[in-house]
Design a protein around this motif. Structure first.
Motif, mmCIF file in Angstrom:
data_model
loop_
_atom_site.group_PDB
_atom_site.id
_atom_site.type_symbol
_atom_site.label_atom_id
_atom_site.label_comp_id
_atom_site.label_asym_id
_atom_site.label_seq_id
_atom_site.Cartn_x
_atom_site.Cartn_y
_atom_site.Cartn_z
ATOM 1 N N PHE A 13 9.366 -0.418 -1.608
ATOM 2 C CA PHE A 13 8.961 -1.289 -0.516
ATOM 3 C C PHE A 13 9.065 -0.567 0.826
ATOM 4 C CE2 PHE A 13 10.720 -4.554 2.498
ATOM 5 C CZ PHE A 13 9.488 -4.775 3.067
ATOM 6 N N VAL A 64 2.269 -5.286 -4.711
ATOM 7 C CA VAL A 64 1.418 -6.452 -4.952
ATOM 8 C C VAL A 64 1.452 -7.384 -3.739
ATOM 9 C CG1 VAL A 64 1.107 -8.496 -6.408
ATOM 10 C CG2 VAL A 64 1.612 -6.300 -7.465
ATOM 11 N N VAL A 65 2.645 -7.532 -3.158
ATOM 12 C CA VAL A 65 2.757 -8.363 -1.956
ATOM 13 C C VAL A 65 1.889 -7.796 -0.833
ATOM 14 C CG1 VAL A 65 4.348 -9.043 -0.099
ATOM 15 C CG2 VAL A 65 5.021 -9.345 -2.477
ATOM 16 N N TYR A 122 20.004 -6.820 -2.796
ATOM 17 C CA TYR A 122 21.174 -7.687 -2.857
ATOM 18 C C TYR A 122 22.080 -7.303 -4.022
ATOM 19 C CZ TYR A 122 18.410 -10.806 0.127
ATOM 20 O OH TYR A 122 17.669 -11.340 1.138
ATOM 21 N N LEU A 178 12.433 -10.740 -11.470
ATOM 22 C CA LEU A 178 11.810 -11.954 -11.991
ATOM 23 C C LEU A 178 11.831 -11.897 -13.518
ATOM 24 C CD1 LEU A 178 8.762 -12.017 -9.567
ATOM 25 C CD2 LEU A 178 10.926 -13.236 -9.345
ATOM 26 N N TYR A 213 15.443 -4.566 1.489
ATOM 27 C CA TYR A 213 16.736 -5.213 1.392
ATOM 28 C C TYR A 213 17.072 -5.389 -0.085
ATOM 29 C CZ TYR A 213 20.223 -8.660 3.101
ATOM 30 O OH TYR A 213 21.367 -9.340 3.429
ATOM 31 N N LYS A 238 22.840 -9.349 -6.397
ATOM 32 C CA LYS A 238 22.083 -9.803 -7.567
ATOM 33 C C LYS A 238 20.833 -8.937 -7.680
ATOM 34 C CE LYS A 238 22.226 -14.085 -5.883
ATOM 35 N NZ LYS A 238 21.851 -15.472 -5.656
ATOM 36 N N ARG A 240 12.567 -0.804 -6.856
ATOM 37 C CA ARG A 240 11.721 -1.776 -6.168
ATOM 38 C C ARG A 240 11.983 -1.735 -4.654
ATOM 39 N NH1 ARG A 240 13.114 -7.772 -7.493
ATOM 40 N NH2 ARG A 240 14.937 -7.081 -6.328
ATOM 41 N N VAL A 259 11.791 -3.126 6.822
ATOM 42 C CA VAL A 259 12.886 -2.489 6.079
ATOM 43 C C VAL A 259 13.092 -3.247 4.768
ATOM 44 C CG1 VAL A 259 14.010 -1.802 8.209
ATOM 45 C CG2 VAL A 259 14.734 -3.882 7.077
ATOM 46 N N LEU A 281 17.926 -9.824 -8.730
ATOM 47 C CA LEU A 281 16.763 -10.623 -8.323
ATOM 48 C C LEU A 281 15.459 -10.128 -8.951
ATOM 49 C CD1 LEU A 281 17.543 -11.240 -4.536
ATOM 50 C CD2 LEU A 281 17.881 -12.823 -6.428
ATOM 51 N N LEU A 313 16.140 -14.989 -3.603
ATOM 52 C CA LEU A 313 14.853 -14.481 -4.082
ATOM 53 C C LEU A 313 13.761 -14.772 -3.050
ATOM 54 C CD1 LEU A 313 13.684 -13.057 -6.502
ATOM 55 C CD2 LEU A 313 13.399 -15.235 -7.636
ATOM 56 N N MET A 367 10.030 -8.813 2.366
ATOM 57 C CA MET A 367 8.913 -7.929 2.031
ATOM 58 C C MET A 367 7.664 -8.294 2.819
ATOM 59 S SD MET A 367 8.971 -7.511 -2.068
ATOM 60 C CE MET A 367 10.389 -6.941 -2.956
ATOM 61 N N LEU A 403 6.278 -5.177 -7.387
ATOM 62 C CA LEU A 403 6.189 -6.360 -6.530
ATOM 63 C C LEU A 403 5.873 -6.076 -5.056
ATOM 64 C CD1 LEU A 403 6.416 -9.352 -7.225
ATOM 65 C CD2 LEU A 403 8.769 -9.295 -6.451
ATOM 66 N N PRO A 404 6.606 -5.130 -4.428
ATOM 67 C CA PRO A 404 6.295 -4.876 -3.010
ATOM 68 C C PRO A 404 4.847 -4.430 -2.787
ATOM 69 C CG PRO A 404 8.049 -3.406 -3.799
ATOM 70 C CD PRO A 404 7.774 -4.380 -4.877
#
Lengths: 251, 259
Positions: free
Chosen positions: A153, A104-105, A84, A90, A82, A86, A149, A80, A88, B151, B158, A101-102
């Protein structure tokens, strides 16, 4: 022990958690169905974020289980998404790479990820901001990017932890309206943490009212307001009846 | 209006500099004896350009030692910081020792290094490394530690592993802090090389300085100091240039908000 309703996506079963001697969650039960918007409403410090950490797999509960589509996901991350308070993002990555990002991860190349995400910038009202850095965007725009983002994900279950909490009142208003619009054009199931009653009623299909610590679910409220919802409904009698009822429960 | 204030800010140190050097010039000119002990700025500049053919080869040797030691210390600090961040026990074991090692006076070690490693460039490079290593290592470790824990949680949620988190979040996130350490190290590097040459050797600005000091040629001493300052400033600038290349977003941000 399978889910009793076939369209239950996320099933939070009897979660208990203490930090040392302090009980935080005392048997919490929550359900999220496909394409549903559900809010967790409670005062600050009532353990809402702890519950999200457990659902996302970052924390192990002392007791209870997390089921997603019937499978046990207790303590497992990566299922799942998440978001926040903030954003966050980069600061050294352009918006498109932050949003990627998700992917790429998960092992995709930067180029492939960029191609995949580029098409969604329009839906999320971020067109033209692909190659900007986060500091070049306003707080509201950054939260849009963070939401995109989050959605990229995990499209089916998004946990939003007071996503508009750090925005000013007017931007927050606009973002709530924007969120209902975006969600009507994409498929997503959302669990939202908030302490803002109006926000919860405006956005949700259902609301869980959480008690003070140690938290349990006090009441589950179905919000039968027609969609799409516009800002005008906040002054209707129906809307205010919900608000009044919730105030009564929390105060 | 803002632009005007900016130019003013840039001119201010120069104005003060001119006032101070004028005062210096006056003091040096009052008396021939004082003038010999404290050469006037004009004398220093004249000597500097006259001596340039002699000083430059020494400067090249010093710069070479400084750059080699500086580069090696950055590589070493990077490797060690990455390992210390990856293995907490290593961090706990090593950090206090490295901290204590910084209290050892390098000026006292320099003659010993000469005995151990000879009169060549090696002991000088080692002294430069010892001076530059610490600020780079500490700034990197602090950079790794200061990454927002939310972060890290986001990355974990993820499903990112430790290597991915390090590569995507921690390492780039530490760049800011890393470059502040590198900037300090850059200014230390020339000084470190000069100090180590001071205690012994055949070439380099430190050697030159000892020679001219022994012949009471203080104007030449100041000419050498001038070159040390210029080289240190150049190292500092070099760091800025590299930082701007490595962190284009930061430069943009500075330009947008700093105007």
């Amino acid at each position: 022990m399978n889910t009793f309703r076939s369209n239950t996506l996320l099933d939070v079963k009897n979660i208990r958690k203490s930090f040392g001697d302090i009980p935080v969650l005392d048997g919490v039960n929550i359900e999220l169905r496909r394409n549903e918007f559900v809010s967790l409403l409670g005062v600050s410090g009532s353990g809402k974020s702890t519950l999200f950490n457990i659902i996302s797999g970052l924390l192990e509960p002392d007791e209870g289980k997390i089921f997603i589509e019937g499978a046990d996901y207790t303590g497992k991350t990566g299922r799942v998404s998440y978001m926040y308070q903030k954003d966050l993002l980069l600061p050294w990555k352009k918006i498109i790479d932050n949003v990627s990002l998700p992917l790429v991860v998960r092992g995709e190349s930067k180029k492939a990820a960029r191609e995949k995400v580029a098409g969604y910038f329009k839906t999320f009202g971020l067109e033209g901001f692909e190659y900007k850095y986060p500091f070049q965007l306003s707080g509201g725009m950054r939260q849009r990017a963070a939401l995109l983002r989050t959605w990229l994900f995990s499209r089916d279950i998004m946990l939003l932890d007071e996503p508009f909490g750090s925005l000013d009142a007017i931007t927050k208003f606009k973002m709530q309206e924007w969120l209902t619009n975006v969600l009507s054009s994409i498929e997503a199931s959302v669990l939202l943490i908030t302490h803002d009653i109006e926000e919860a009623v405006f956005l949700s299909d259902r609301i869980y009212i959480m008690s003070d610590r140690p938290a349990t679910i006090k009441e589950e409220i179905k919000i039968n307001l027609a969609r799409p919802r516009s800002r005008d409904i906040v002054t209707t009698g129906e809307f205010n009846a919900y608000k009044k009822h919730i105030y009564g429960l929390l105060l | 209006m803002k632009k005007l204030a900016n130019t003013g800010n840039k001119l201010l140190p120069w104005a003060l500099f001119i006032v101070l050097t004028s005062f210096w010039q006056l003091v040096s000119e009052t008396d021939e004896f004082i003038g010999r002990l404290l050469p006037s700025p004009v004398d220093i500049i004249t000597t500097f350009f006259r001596e340039l053919p002699v000083i430059i080869p020494h400067g090249v040797v010093t710069l070479n030692e400084a750059l080699t030691g500086f580069g090696a210390s950055i590589v070493l600090a990077l490797l060690l910081a990455v390992m210390m961040d990856a293995f907490e026990p290593l961090y706990k074991a090593l950090y206090p020792l490295i901290l204590v090692s910084q209290t050892v006076p390098l000026i006292a070690l320099a003659p010993l290094f000469l005995l151990w490693f000879g009169f060549g460039q090696l002991p000088k490079i080692l002294i430069v490394m010892l001076m530059c290593f610490f600020p780079v290592l500490v700034s990197l470790l602090d950079g790794f530690k200061s990454v927002d824990s939310d972060l890290l949680n986001l990355m974990r949620s993820m499903g990112a592993g430790r290597v991915a988190i390090f590569r995507i979040v921690k390492f780039p996130g530490a760049m800011m802090s890393f470059f502040s350490g590198v900037r300090i190290a850059a200014t230390y590097s020339i000084m470190g090389a000069v100090i180590s040459e001071w205690v012994g050797g055949s070439r380099g600005l430190g050697v030159y300085m000892i020679k001219v000091k022994n012949s009471f040629a203080y104007d030449k001493m100041f000419a050498a100091i001038l070159l040390v300052v210029a080289l240190s400033m150049a190292m500092f600038k070099l760091t800025d240039v590299v930082q701007n290349m490595a962190m284009p977003w930061y430069r943009l941000q500075q330009r947008n908000t700093g105007e």
